[in-house]
Motif scaffolding. Structure first.
Motif, PDB file in Angstrom:
ATOM      1  N   SER A  93       1.229 -48.138 -22.470  1.00 59.49           N
ATOM      2  CA  SER A  93       1.508 -49.392 -23.197  1.00 59.49           C
ATOM      3  C   SER A  93       0.505 -50.256 -23.395  1.00 59.49           C
ATOM      4  CB  SER A  93       2.753 -49.848 -22.505  1.00 59.49           C
ATOM      5  OG  SER A  93       3.846 -48.934 -22.493  1.00 59.49           O
ATOM      6  N   LEU A 133      11.486 -52.910 -24.082  1.00 64.49           N
ATOM      7  CA  LEU A 133      11.932 -51.701 -25.013  1.00 64.49           C
ATOM      8  C   LEU A 133      12.637 -50.856 -24.338  1.00 64.49           C
ATOM      9  CD1 LEU A 133       8.556 -51.164 -27.070  1.00 64.49           C
ATOM     10  CD2 LEU A 133      10.374 -52.568 -27.692  1.00 64.49           C
ATOM     11  N   ARG A 134      13.585 -50.246 -24.953  1.00 62.17           N
ATOM     12  CA  ARG A 134      14.638 -49.163 -24.478  1.00 62.17           C
ATOM     13  C   ARG A 134      14.405 -48.280 -25.391  1.00 62.17           C
ATOM     14  NH1 ARG A 134      17.143 -53.019 -26.843  1.00 62.17           N
ATOM     15  NH2 ARG A 134      19.011 -52.399 -28.493  1.00 62.17           N
ATOM     16  N   PRO A 135      14.888 -46.842 -25.105  1.00 65.25           N
ATOM     17  CA  PRO A 135      15.041 -45.651 -25.848  1.00 65.25           C
ATOM     18  C   PRO A 135      16.270 -45.860 -26.964  1.00 65.25           C
ATOM     19  CG  PRO A 135      14.872 -44.928 -23.603  1.00 65.25           C
ATOM     20  CD  PRO A 135      14.751 -46.535 -23.343  1.00 65.25           C
ATOM     21  N   CYS A 136      15.952 -45.351 -28.268  1.00 66.84           N
ATOM     22  CA  CYS A 136      17.071 -45.958 -29.245  1.00 66.84           C
ATOM     23  C   CYS A 136      16.862 -44.779 -30.225  1.00 66.84           C
ATOM     24  CB  CYS A 136      16.999 -47.121 -29.851  1.00 66.84           C
ATOM     25  SG  CYS A 136      15.326 -47.431 -30.721  1.00 66.84           S
ATOM     26  N   GLU A 187      11.777 -46.583 -29.705  1.00 68.11           N
ATOM     27  CA  GLU A 187      12.007 -47.580 -28.407  1.00 68.11           C
ATOM     28  C   GLU A 187      12.165 -48.862 -29.182  1.00 68.11           C
ATOM     29  OE1 GLU A 187       8.454 -47.437 -26.400  1.00 68.11           O
ATOM     30  OE2 GLU A 187       8.743 -45.568 -25.536  1.00 68.11           O
TER      31      GLU A 187
END
Length: 463
Positions: A42, A50-53, A67
């Motif tokens: 990163s 950020l999160r998985p999406c 993300e």
């Protein structure tokens, strides 16, 4: 990187389905060379979680892994203690274990489209780029999931001339909005982009702007020149142009070209003779006696009422001319409606195309942008003055008059006159145009290229 301008495109070039797909052929020179590799990690200094999406778009079966995160910013940057809004951000991480450090920011058009949705539809064009670079999507404030400006009955341009009480109509819409529409235009959106860049820990970035997104990209180039590594402008909007002034004339030139191609083809010319005359007769008919029909909606099957006025017919034809696939239907639809008096086939196809082209546009953001950055300049000097003769001869009529009616009631910012000055930059730039683009013709890119000495302009024949 010094690139020569090219007015016709490379010899033997075969364009894809839309001008943006040219990037697969000519972007490597800009985006794939000249950067040292960095280890897969990163970016340093990232402060946004950020999160998985998954990303999706209405009408598209595609789902993309990404993300996602949200960045809170002031609605009015001059009043940081006031209302705050969340910007929806998505990052598609580079697939390589040794990605390049500078990402590509994808900026969509409209005004009023959401980047996280529009990217899904064109994502195959960016597969190779995503192998080496992160791709960053930011829903512009007011669109998508970034504090969207939604009301139950938004006003379209075609509605401005139908005798409705626009003041009450717009007032009802504004009462549903929590937002101050004066802060939903390009200048604050550009500041948002740079704040997202910093929060994600990137230094320099590459910009890809489509249509109105080219205005956003140019504005960013002027505001943050040290942050721009390269720029791609796809369907170019000159900074010193007032949107709405040339729409009717550009649309008429494209329709004339469609009619000419049909006449030059033996089969089309024989089946659909004298298209200009038939279309003129069709316009005259609905101008004098608007046609009301009821049909089953082609997408939902529900009974749908359609009222064809001259403005509605013109808006439908303009949308048909956006792509070769739908433009190819125009000779049949015009001939059929004029010869039989039955508008159902034309109405059904126009509903489909309207959903495809306009369904994703937030009209309230559109008004906030145009009423701040374009309409105030319509009457200010010859540079922005309309070509009245050209507009009166065009099938769309004077589009700027309808926008002026809407903006008389729509609260909008007052941008400084310098906003309309041409942008000058030495950043490497790739400009993409479609030969028959009814909104952003190749001449637009030629004007912008004059201020971008390290630029290449590629025109897709027939697109």
């Amino acid at each position: 990187m010094n690139l020569r301008r090219n007015r016709t495109g490379p010899p033997g070039h075969r364009p894809g389905r839309r001008p943006g797909f040219l990037c697969l052929l000519v972007l490597p020179a800009i985006l794939f060379g000249g950067c040292a590799e960095a280890p897969r990690r990163s970016p340093g200094g990232r402060t946004m979680a950020l999160r998985p999406c998954h990303l999706s778009a209405p009408g598209s079966p595609t789902r993309l892994r990404a993300e996602c995160g949200s960045l809170t910013v002031p609605e009015d940057r001059a009043n940081p203690g006031g209302r705050r809004i969340g910007l929806h951000v998505a990052v598609l991480p580079a697939l390589s274990r040794t990605p390049e450090p500078d990402p590509l920011f994808f900026i969509t058009g409209g005004p009023g489209e959401a980047a996280t949705q529009d990217y899904v539809r064109v994502s195959p064009a960016f597969t190779r780029l995503n192998s080496k670079r992160d791709i960053v999507l930011v829903d512009q404030r007011g669109t998508g999931q970034s504090a969207p400006l939604r009301c139950s009955d938004p006003v379209e341009e075609a509605d401005a001339g139908d005798g409705a009480d626009l003041g009450k109509w717009i007032g009802s819409c504004l009462e549903e909005l929590e937002a101050d529409t004066r802060f939903y235009h390009t200048l604050p959106a550009v500041d948002d982009l740079d704040q997202v860049r910093a929060a994600l820990g990137y230094g320099r970035i590459n910009l890809y702007g489509i249509s109105y997104g080219t205005r956003v990209a140019q504005t960013y180039m002027r505001a943050y020149p040290e942050r721009v590594r390269s720029v791609i402008l796809d369907g170019v909007v000159p900074q010193d142009e007032a949107l709405g002034m040339k729409i009717a004339g550009d649309a008429q030139r494209t329709l004339n070209a469609i009619f000419a191609r049909c006449a030059a083809d033996a089969g089309c010319g024989r089946a659909f003779p004298d298209l200009p005359g038939r279309f003129a007769a069709l316009l005259d008919r609905v101008d004098k006696n608007p046609v009301r029909i009821t049909l089953e909606h082609p997408s939902t099957g529900r009974p749908t009422d359609v009222r064809f006025t001259r403005d509605r017919l013109g808006a439908a034809v303009r949308l048909f001319s956006y792509s070769p696939e739908t433009a190819s239907l125009l000779p049949l639809l015009i001939h059929d409606a004029q010869a039989t008096g039955d508008f159902r086939r034309l109405a059904a196809q126009s509903l489909i195309v309207s959903e495809q082209v306009q369904g994703s546009i937030n009209l309230n953001v559109h008004h906030s942008v145009v009423c701040a950055e374009d309409v105030p300049f319509y009457r200010q000097g010859s540079r922005f003055a309309p070509d009245v003769g050209s507009e009166s001869r065009a099938y769309l009529g004077a589009m700027y008059g309808r926008l002026e009616k809407i903006c008389a009631h729509w609260p909008a910012a007052a941008v400084p006159p310098a906003f309309k000055s041409p942008v000058r930059s030495n950043a490497p730039a790739l400009l993409l145009s479609g030969e028959f683009d009814p909104v952003t013709p190749p001449a637009n890119a030629e004007r912008v290229a004059a201020g971008l000495p390290a630029s290449l302009h590629v025109v897709a024949p027939g697109q």
